[in-house]
Scaffold this motif. Structure first.
Motif, PDB file in Angstrom:
ATOM      1  N   ARG A 124     -16.316 -37.852  34.138  1.00 52.89           N
ATOM      2  CA  ARG A 124     -17.194 -37.762  35.693  1.00 52.89           C
ATOM      3  C   ARG A 124     -17.685 -36.854  35.640  1.00 52.89           C
ATOM      4  O   ARG A 124     -17.009 -36.264  35.887  1.00 52.89           O
ATOM      5  CB  ARG A 124     -16.112 -38.441  36.838  1.00 52.89           C
ATOM      6  N   ILE A 125     -19.204 -36.955  36.166  1.00 53.07           N
ATOM      7  CA  ILE A 125     -19.788 -35.521  36.254  1.00 53.07           C
ATOM      8  C   ILE A 125     -20.634 -35.950  37.290  1.00 53.07           C
ATOM      9  O   ILE A 125     -21.157 -36.833  37.982  1.00 53.07           O
ATOM     10  CB  ILE A 125     -20.995 -35.577  35.190  1.00 53.07           C
ATOM     11  N   GLY A 126     -20.665 -34.629  38.339  1.00 57.42           N
ATOM     12  CA  GLY A 126     -21.445 -33.985  39.246  1.00 57.42           C
ATOM     13  C   GLY A 126     -22.184 -33.799  39.981  1.00 57.42           C
ATOM     14  O   GLY A 126     -22.773 -32.596  39.355  1.00 57.42           O
ATOM     15  N   THR A 127     -23.810 -34.006  40.783  1.00 57.37           N
ATOM     16  CA  THR A 127     -24.538 -33.486  40.828  1.00 57.37           C
ATOM     17  C   THR A 127     -25.822 -33.735  41.795  1.00 57.37           C
ATOM     18  O   THR A 127     -25.000 -34.856  42.638  1.00 57.37           O
ATOM     19  CB  THR A 127     -25.879 -33.438  39.551  1.00 57.37           C
ATOM     20  N   ARG A 128     -26.578 -32.460  42.729  1.00 62.52           N
ATOM     21  CA  ARG A 128     -26.802 -32.855  43.842  1.00 62.52           C
ATOM     22  C   ARG A 128     -28.135 -33.998  43.378  1.00 62.52           C
ATOM     23  O   ARG A 128     -27.958 -34.869  44.431  1.00 62.52           O
ATOM     24  CB  ARG A 128     -27.199 -31.402  44.222  1.00 62.52           C
ATOM     25  N   GLU A 129     -28.107 -33.807  42.950  1.00 62.36           N
ATOM     26  CA  GLU A 129     -29.530 -34.927  42.197  1.00 62.36           C
ATOM     27  C   GLU A 129     -29.606 -35.346  41.363  1.00 62.36           C
ATOM     28  O   GLU A 129     -29.778 -34.038  40.100  1.00 62.36           O
ATOM     29  CB  GLU A 129     -31.351 -34.662  42.809  1.00 62.36           C
TER      30      GLU A 129
ATOM     31  N   TYR B  39     -19.947 -26.954  35.273  1.00 66.19           N
ATOM     32  CA  TYR B  39     -18.677 -26.481  35.644  1.00 66.19           C
ATOM     33  C   TYR B  39     -17.655 -27.664  35.035  1.00 66.19           C
ATOM     34  O   TYR B  39     -18.391 -28.436  35.424  1.00 66.19           O
ATOM     35  CB  TYR B  39     -18.492 -26.136  37.278  1.00 66.19           C
ATOM     36  N   VAL B  40     -16.164 -27.691  34.586  1.00 64.72           N
ATOM     37  CA  VAL B  40     -15.153 -28.505  34.269  1.00 64.72           C
ATOM     38  C   VAL B  40     -14.703 -28.067  34.747  1.00 64.72           C
ATOM     39  O   VAL B  40     -13.346 -26.811  35.157  1.00 64.72           O
ATOM     40  CB  VAL B  40     -15.288 -28.480  32.900  1.00 64.72           C
ATOM     41  N   ARG B  41     -13.042 -29.614  35.393  1.00 66.44           N
ATOM     42  CA  ARG B  41     -11.537 -28.755  35.278  1.00 66.44           C
ATOM     43  C   ARG B  41     -11.362 -28.190  34.553  1.00 66.44           C
ATOM     44  O   ARG B  41     -10.922 -29.128  33.563  1.00 66.44           O
ATOM     45  CB  ARG B  41     -11.238 -30.251  35.851  1.00 66.44           C
ATOM     46  N   SER B  42     -10.125 -27.496  34.543  1.00 66.36           N
ATOM     47  CA  SER B  42      -9.809 -26.814  33.692  1.00 66.36           C
ATOM     48  C   SER B  42      -8.395 -27.828  32.450  1.00 66.36           C
ATOM     49  O   SER B  42      -8.198 -27.597  31.363  1.00 66.36           O
ATOM     50  CB  SER B  42      -9.016 -25.394  33.695  1.00 66.36           C
ATOM     51  N   ASP B  43      -8.386 -28.410  33.499  1.00 70.09           N
ATOM     52  CA  ASP B  43      -7.497 -29.891  33.067  1.00 70.09           C
ATOM     53  C   ASP B  43      -8.240 -30.728  32.411  1.00 70.09           C
ATOM     54  O   ASP B  43      -7.097 -32.397  32.265  1.00 70.09           O
ATOM     55  CB  ASP B  43      -6.607 -29.760  34.083  1.00 70.09           C
ATOM     56  N   ALA B  44      -9.030 -30.989  32.358  1.00 70.60           N
ATOM     57  CA  ALA B  44      -9.613 -32.410  32.552  1.00 70.60           C
ATOM     58  C   ALA B  44     -10.058 -32.744  30.871  1.00 70.60           C
ATOM     59  O   ALA B  44     -10.316 -33.517  30.546  1.00 70.60           O
ATOM     60  CB  ALA B  44     -11.194 -32.668  32.727  1.00 70.60           C
TER      61      ALA B  44
ATOM     62  N   MET C 128     -12.341 -30.334  43.106  1.00 71.39           N
ATOM     63  CA  MET C 128     -10.080 -30.101  43.322  1.00 71.39           C
ATOM     64  C   MET C 128      -9.425 -31.217  43.500  1.00 71.39           C
ATOM     65  O   MET C 128      -8.492 -30.847  42.885  1.00 71.39           O
ATOM     66  CB  MET C 128     -10.526 -29.068  44.805  1.00 71.39           C
ATOM     67  N   ALA C 129      -9.403 -31.834  43.691  1.00 74.86           N
ATOM     68  CA  ALA C 129      -8.716 -32.945  43.688  1.00 74.86           C
ATOM     69  C   ALA C 129      -8.459 -34.294  42.820  1.00 74.86           C
ATOM     70  O   ALA C 129      -7.478 -34.837  42.256  1.00 74.86           O
ATOM     71  CB  ALA C 129      -9.378 -34.444  44.763  1.00 74.86           C
ATOM     72  N   GLY C 130      -9.430 -33.677  41.364  1.00 80.96           N
ATOM     73  CA  GLY C 130      -9.117 -34.163  40.436  1.00 80.96           C
ATOM     74  C   GLY C 130      -9.937 -35.470  39.634  1.00 80.96           C
ATOM     75  O   GLY C 130      -9.960 -36.235  39.270  1.00 80.96           O
ATOM     76  N   ASP C 131     -10.680 -35.465  40.725  1.00 83.36           N
ATOM     77  CA  ASP C 131     -12.601 -36.732  40.977  1.00 83.36           C
ATOM     78  C   ASP C 131     -13.034 -36.957  40.138  1.00 83.36           C
ATOM     79  O   ASP C 131     -14.051 -37.581  40.568  1.00 83.36           O
ATOM     80  CB  ASP C 131     -11.667 -37.655  42.936  1.00 83.36           C
ATOM     81  N   LEU C 132     -13.090 -35.673  39.662  1.00 83.39           N
ATOM     82  CA  LEU C 132     -14.287 -34.725  39.460  1.00 83.39           C
ATOM     83  C   LEU C 132     -14.175 -34.431  37.990  1.00 83.39           C
ATOM     84  O   LEU C 132     -13.370 -33.971  38.663  1.00 83.39           O
ATOM     85  CB  LEU C 132     -15.645 -34.602  40.176  1.00 83.39           C
ATOM     86  N   ASP C 133     -14.380 -34.367  36.877  1.00 77.30           N
ATOM     87  CA  ASP C 133     -14.408 -34.242  35.711  1.00 77.30           C
ATOM     88  C   ASP C 133     -15.262 -33.018  35.553  1.00 77.30           C
ATOM     89  O   ASP C 133     -14.972 -31.735  34.651  1.00 77.30           O
ATOM     90  CB  ASP C 133     -14.138 -34.651  34.714  1.00 77.30           C
ATOM     91  N   ALA C 134     -16.911 -32.576  35.583  1.00 78.46           N
ATOM     92  CA  ALA C 134     -17.509 -32.011  36.002  1.00 78.46           C
ATOM     93  C   ALA C 134     -18.546 -31.279  36.806  1.00 78.46           C
ATOM     94  O   ALA C 134     -19.091 -32.708  37.381  1.00 78.46           O
ATOM     95  CB  ALA C 134     -18.431 -32.227  34.783  1.00 78.46           C
ATOM     96  N   LEU C 135     -19.090 -30.662  37.023  1.00 76.92           N
ATOM     97  CA  LEU C 135     -20.271 -30.428  37.753  1.00 76.92           C
ATOM     98  C   LEU C 135     -21.750 -30.187  37.208  1.00 76.92           C
ATOM     99  O   LEU C 135     -20.887 -29.461  36.566  1.00 76.92           O
ATOM    100  CB  LEU C 135     -19.467 -29.419  39.158  1.00 76.92           C
TER     101      LEU C 135
ATOM    102  N   ILE D 180     -13.587 -23.796  35.110  1.00 72.93           N
ATOM    103  CA  ILE D 180     -14.746 -23.221  34.012  1.00 72.93           C
ATOM    104  C   ILE D 180     -15.564 -23.431  34.390  1.00 72.93           C
ATOM    105  O   ILE D 180     -16.004 -24.388  34.315  1.00 72.93           O
ATOM    106  CB  ILE D 180     -13.515 -22.498  33.302  1.00 72.93           C
ATOM    107  N   ARG D 181     -16.433 -22.334  33.556  1.00 75.24           N
ATOM    108  CA  ARG D 181     -17.423 -22.911  33.059  1.00 75.24           C
ATOM    109  C   ARG D 181     -17.560 -23.429  31.789  1.00 75.24           C
ATOM    110  O   ARG D 181     -16.729 -23.106  30.424  1.00 75.24           O
ATOM    111  CB  ARG D 181     -18.591 -21.744  32.561  1.00 75.24           C
ATOM    112  N   LEU D 182     -18.155 -24.632  31.599  1.00 78.49           N
ATOM    113  CA  LEU D 182     -18.338 -24.884  30.184  1.00 78.49           C
ATOM    114  C   LEU D 182     -18.547 -23.888  29.138  1.00 78.49           C
ATOM    115  O   LEU D 182     -18.173 -24.324  27.949  1.00 78.49           O
ATOM    116  CB  LEU D 182     -19.327 -26.365  30.121  1.00 78.49           C
ATOM    117  N   PHE D 183     -19.341 -23.284  29.153  1.00 76.79           N
ATOM    118  CA  PHE D 183     -19.539 -22.098  28.553  1.00 76.79           C
ATOM    119  C   PHE D 183     -19.391 -20.714  29.246  1.00 76.79           C
ATOM    120  O   PHE D 183     -19.697 -20.214  29.668  1.00 76.79           O
ATOM    121  CB  PHE D 183     -21.495 -22.462  27.874  1.00 76.79           C
ATOM    122  N   PRO D 184     -17.934 -20.320  29.069  1.00 83.14           N
ATOM    123  CA  PRO D 184     -17.637 -18.852  29.237  1.00 83.14           C
ATOM    124  C   PRO D 184     -18.830 -18.093  29.272  1.00 83.14           C
ATOM    125  O   PRO D 184     -19.030 -16.805  29.929  1.00 83.14           O
ATOM    126  CB  PRO D 184     -16.142 -19.051  29.265  1.00 83.14           C
TER     127      PRO D 184
END
Length: 327
Positions: free
Chosen positions: A111-116, A94-99, A180-187, A203-207
């Protein structure tokens, strides 16, 4: 016949509750020659216990973390060629639509986030992005934390790679709030974050992820393996025939689940076009599209081992024969 006390005693087996394990959990399929008890529980807890106290003689395991523990020589389990969880993962990005991320190439420096960092989901996503799009994890900042709700007070870094990857633990705030705050670009997430679909910010990187995943399989024949079944080494040493008995039982249960998908007059699941979906899947992947066994999955397994090595999670490429039971 082996008449040792351990043979006669109950063997607890921890596994997820899936259609392909339902017949094992309800007892309609038995492990021939053994007194087994199947238990379904929280998989995150089961995995954590497996690599610390190893309470279950047989258990479902994260494939990625199993590789790490095996490479260190600390894993109490050896793998069985049974794969209860498999999943294509293009849909998990998932990515921010404005990133400014319009394609995988645009992930560079983000900046990419993930659980582990070390879980199989993240391993597979990074591996696919690297192989298919020239992605380099070292070019990104990685934030590790809980996705939608704070679940942990600390983040364990024991399985983080030793190579030059920037990784930071996020405690006390869910990654979705950073997004949501714009501190992460992708998840990278198993499931869509809570805010996904409620506005246009994520949005999804691959719609068209279904089409992309089908094309990926068509070209590579890789159906990623998320989880394996492991048998504790002391149990295997005491009862070497248990391994093949388990493979047979899991295969029987899987066949019963697939037979249910062939029921047309009364749909076994609440999907109106389930029959069409099954036919499309079999047309692409063959009738036995969820294969067990070592040789049938050698390419996929060796590819994921290579990803683990290339990403700095394991110090060498493990041979399948040293981590899987020969059965």
């Amino acid at each position: 016949m082996n008449n040792s006390p351990l043979y006669k005693s109950q063997i607890d087996i921890a596994v997820g509750a899936y259609d392909r394990t339902a017949a094992l959990l309800d007892g309609s399929v038995q492990v021939e020659g053994f007194n087994t008890h199947f238990i379904a529980g929280n998989l995150e807890e089961i995995f954590a216990q497996a690599f610390t106290s190893a309470p279950f003689p047989v258990t479902e395991l994260s494939f990625s973390n199993f590789l790490i523990s095996s490479a260190r020589g600390t894993c109490p389990y050896v793998a069985l060629p049974i794969f209860p969880s498999r999943c294509f993962r293009h849909s998990a990005i998932y990515v921010r639509s404005d990133a400014g991320i319009k394609s995988p190439a645009d992930l560079r420096g983000k900046r990419i986030g993930t659980r582990e960092y070390s879980n199989t989901l993240s391993l597979v996503v990074r591996g696919i992005l690297t192989d298919e799009y020239g992605f380099s994890p070292e070019a990104n900042d990685w934030l590790i934390g809980d996705v939608d709700h704070v679940e942990r007070k600390t983040i364990d870094s024991i399985n983080w790679p030793t190579n030059a990857v920037s990784i930071k633990a996020v405690v006390g705030r869910p990654l979705s709030s950073l997004m949501m705050a714009g501190d992460l670009d992708a998840l990278i997430s198993y499931s869509p974050p809570d805010h996904f679909g409620k506005d246009a910010s994520t949005i999804r990187l691959f719609p068209e992820w279904r089409t992309v995943e089908q094309d990926y399989y068509r070209r590579t024949k890789i159906f990623p393996i998320m989880h394996i079944m492991g048998i504790r080494r002391d149990i295997l040493a005491a009862h070497p025939t248990l391994a093949s008995a388990l493979v047979d039982a899991f295969e029987q249960a899987k066949k019963l689940a697939q037979a249910q998908l062939d029921v047309h007059h009364v749909l076994p699941v609440m999907l109106p076009w389930m029959t069409a979906e099954l036919q499309a899947t079999e047309a692409l992947m063959g009738q036995d599209f969820w294969k067990y066994g070592l040789e049938a999955n050698r390419n996929t397994l060796e590819t994921q081992i290579s990803w683990s090595f290339e990403q700095g999670l394991i110090p060498r490429k493990l041979a399948l024969e040293e981590i899987f039971v020969d059965c």
